[in-house]
Design an enzyme around this catalytic site. Structure first.
Site, short mmCIF file in Angstrom:
data_model
loop_
_atom_site.label_atom_id
_atom_site.label_comp_id
_atom_site.label_asym_id
_atom_site.label_seq_id
_atom_site.Cartn_x
_atom_site.Cartn_y
_atom_site.Cartn_z
N ASN A 9 25.49 4.78 31.07
CA ASN A 9 26.17 5.76 31.98
C ASN A 9 27.91 5.35 31.97
O ASN A 9 28.19 4.50 32.48
CB ASN A 9 25.54 5.65 33.34
CG ASN A 9 26.49 6.50 34.29
OD1 ASN A 9 27.01 7.60 33.88
ND2 ASN A 9 26.48 6.36 35.68
N TRP A 10 28.71 6.15 31.29
CA TRP A 10 29.90 6.03 31.22
C TRP A 10 30.79 6.37 32.48
O TRP A 10 31.84 6.13 32.48
CB TRP A 10 30.82 6.66 30.07
CG TRP A 10 30.13 6.09 28.79
CD1 TRP A 10 29.48 4.83 28.63
CD2 TRP A 10 30.50 6.57 27.41
NE1 TRP A 10 29.27 4.59 27.23
CE2 TRP A 10 29.91 5.72 26.56
CE3 TRP A 10 31.17 7.44 27.00
CZ2 TRP A 10 29.84 5.79 25.19
CZ3 TRP A 10 31.11 7.70 25.53
CH2 TRP A 10 30.62 6.75 24.83
N LYS A 11 30.32 6.95 33.57
CA LYS A 11 30.96 7.72 34.53
C LYS A 11 32.36 8.24 34.32
O LYS A 11 32.19 8.90 33.26
CB LYS A 11 31.22 6.17 35.55
CG LYS A 11 29.98 5.26 35.90
CD LYS A 11 29.85 4.26 36.89
CE LYS A 11 28.88 3.25 36.76
NZ LYS A 11 28.39 2.77 38.06
N HIS A 96 22.56 10.39 40.55
CA HIS A 96 23.04 8.83 40.68
C HIS A 96 23.73 8.61 42.09
O HIS A 96 24.08 9.70 42.79
CB HIS A 96 24.17 9.09 39.74
CG HIS A 96 24.63 7.48 39.29
ND1 HIS A 96 25.64 6.88 40.29
CD2 HIS A 96 24.34 6.55 38.48
CE1 HIS A 96 25.66 5.84 39.59
NE2 HIS A 96 25.03 5.51 38.76
N GLU A 98 26.24 7.42 43.19
CA GLU A 98 27.58 7.75 43.27
C GLU A 98 27.73 9.30 43.67
O GLU A 98 28.55 9.55 44.39
CB GLU A 98 28.47 7.52 41.93
CG GLU A 98 28.93 5.75 42.01
CD GLU A 98 28.80 5.26 40.49
OE1 GLU A 98 29.15 6.03 39.63
OE2 GLU A 98 28.58 4.09 40.50
N GLU A 168 17.46 2.50 40.67
CA GLU A 168 18.94 1.79 40.75
C GLU A 168 19.32 1.45 42.27
O GLU A 168 19.71 2.25 42.96
CB GLU A 168 20.01 2.59 40.07
CG GLU A 168 19.81 3.12 38.84
CD GLU A 168 21.28 3.43 38.23
OE1 GLU A 168 21.45 2.68 37.22
OE2 GLU A 168 22.08 4.32 38.65
N GLY A 174 27.41 -1.90 39.52
CA GLY A 174 28.66 -2.38 39.69
C GLY A 174 29.36 -3.71 40.33
O GLY A 174 30.35 -3.97 40.28
N SER A 213 23.66 -3.70 37.26
CA SER A 213 24.70 -5.01 36.74
C SER A 213 23.74 -5.45 35.24
O SER A 213 23.55 -6.61 35.27
CB SER A 213 24.78 -5.78 37.65
OG SER A 213 25.69 -5.38 38.83
N GLY A 234 25.55 0.88 33.38
CA GLY A 234 27.15 1.31 33.38
C GLY A 234 28.12 0.43 32.63
O GLY A 234 28.38 0.68 31.55
N GLY A 235 28.88 -0.55 33.44
CA GLY A 235 29.82 -1.22 32.69
C GLY A 235 29.61 -1.63 31.47
O GLY A 235 30.58 -1.56 30.70
C1 PEP Z 1 25.17 2.75 36.73
O1 PEP Z 1 26.29 3.27 36.82
O2 PEP Z 1 24.37 3.49 36.74
C2 PEP Z 1 24.94 1.43 36.77
C3 PEP Z 1 23.78 0.90 36.67
O3 PEP Z 1 26.11 0.73 36.49
P1 PEP Z 1 26.27 -0.78 36.61
O4 PEP Z 1 25.62 -1.08 34.96
O5 PEP Z 1 27.65 -1.12 36.11
O6 PEP Z 1 25.76 -1.59 37.32
#
Ligand code: PEP
Length: 251
Positions: A9-11, A96, A98, A168, A174, A213, A234-235
Site C-alpha cells: 500500500n503506497w498511500k 483502510h 487512514e 490491521e 506505520g 509494520s 505500507g512503508g
Molecule cells: C498500511 O498502510 O496498510 C500499513 C500496514 O502500513 P505499514 O506497513 O507502514 O505499517
C-alpha cells in the site's frame, strides 16, 4: 488452498515517474513469486495506476486505494469503477484505517463499495482493525466483528469467495509497534469465524492478510500463522529492495 498474497500500500507516495521505475524493476519479482505460487501486488495513488499497470508484469496485481460506489455523477474529486476498469484495474483497497479516520469511510459505505465492486467482477481488499484505546480496553474482537458484519452484509457465499480481508491494528500501522504473531493469528482466526457466520463456507476461501509494520525481518513469522494468508504492507513496500526482501523471505 489459499494462495499467499503480498500487497503493498503506497498511500500518498511516489510520483508517476518513480512508480514507473518500481514497476519495471518488479518484473522479475513477479515471475519469481508466480513460480512459487505467491501473488504480488501494489496499490499506487490514482495518478500512477495506469503507469504501473502498463509497465509491470501482467501477473502483478495493481490495486486502487479507494473508489466511489456510483458509476458517475456529481461527486467532485471521486473516481468510479468504470474509470478504473478502463485501465484494467480490478482490485481496490476499502476501509483502510487512514480513510476511516480522515475521510469518513464507514463500514456501511464500504459495504456499498464492496457490492459495486463484486457486481463488476472486481476484488475488494476490505480492511478492519482496532485503535490503541480499543486494543487496551480488550475490545479488538468486538470492533472487528462489527466491521466485518457491516462490510459483508448482503454479500452471498458465492460473491464472497474472491474477497480479501486485511486485519490491521491501527496502533501498529506505520509505528514499528507490530502486533505479535499470536495476536495476528488469534484475530485473523476470529475474523474467519465471524465471516463464516456472515458468508458461510466462503469463509474458508477468503484470504485474510495481516498489516501493521510488516518488514522483511518479520514477514515470515506472520505468514507461518495458519489463518494469515498474506500481508498488506505500507512503508516496507515503497523501495524495491525492501519489497524484494519481503518476497524472498517468504519463499
Ligand atoms: C498500511 O498502510 O496498510 C500499513 C500496514 O502500513 P505499514 O506497513 O507502514 O505499517
Amino acid at each position: 488452498m489459499r494462495k499467499k498474497l503480498l500487497l503493498g500500500n503506497w498511500k500518498m507516495n511516489k510520483l508517476a515517474s518513480e512508480a514507473k521505475e518500481f514497476a519495471i524493476a518488479s518484473k522479475p519479482l513477479v515471475a519469481l513469486a508466480k513460480s512459487n505460487k505467491i501473488e504480488l501486488g501494489v496499490a499506487p495513488t490514482y495518478m500512477s495506476l495506469a503507469t504501473v499497470r502498463k509497465y509491470s508484469a501482467k501477473a502483478m496485481i495493481v490495486a486502487a486505494q479507494n473508489v466511489h460506489f456510483e458509476e458517475k455523477g456529481a461527486f467532485t474529486g471521486e473516481v468510479s469503477i468504470p474509470m478504473l476498469k478502463e485501465f484494467k484495474i480490478n482490485w481496490v483497497i476499502l476501509g483502510h484505517s487512514e480513510r476511516r479516520t480522515y475521510d469518513n469511510e464507514t463500514s456501511e459505505k464500504c459495504n456499498a463499495k464492496m457490492k459495486a465492486l463484486i457486481a463488476n467482477d472486481m476484488i475488494p481488499v476490505y480492511c478492519c482493525g482496532e485503535t490503541l484505546a480499543q486494543f487496551e480496553a480488550g475490545e479488538t474482537k468486538a470492533v472487528v466483528k462489527e466491521q466485518i458484519e457491516k462490510g459483508f452484509e448482503g454479500i452471498s457465499e458465492e460473491q464472497a469467495k474472491k474477497c480479501v480481508v486485511a486485519y490491521e491494528p491501527i496502533w501498529s500501522i506505520g509505528t514499528g509497534k507490530n502486533a505479535s504473531t499470536e495476536i495476528a493469528q488469534d484475530v485473523c482466526k476470529y475474523i474467519r469465524k465471524v465471516l463464516k457466520g456472515v458468508v458461510g463456507k466462503a469463509a474458508s476461501k477468503i484470504r485474510i492478510l495481516y498489516g501493521g509494520s510488516v518488514k522483511p525481518e518479520n514477514i515470515k513469522a506472520y505468514l507461518s500463522c495458519p489463518d494469515v494468508d498474506g500481508a498488506l504492507v505500507g512503508g516496507a513496500s515503497l523501495k524495491i529492495d525492501s519489497y524484494e526482501g519481503l518476497l524472498k523471505n517468504i519463499l
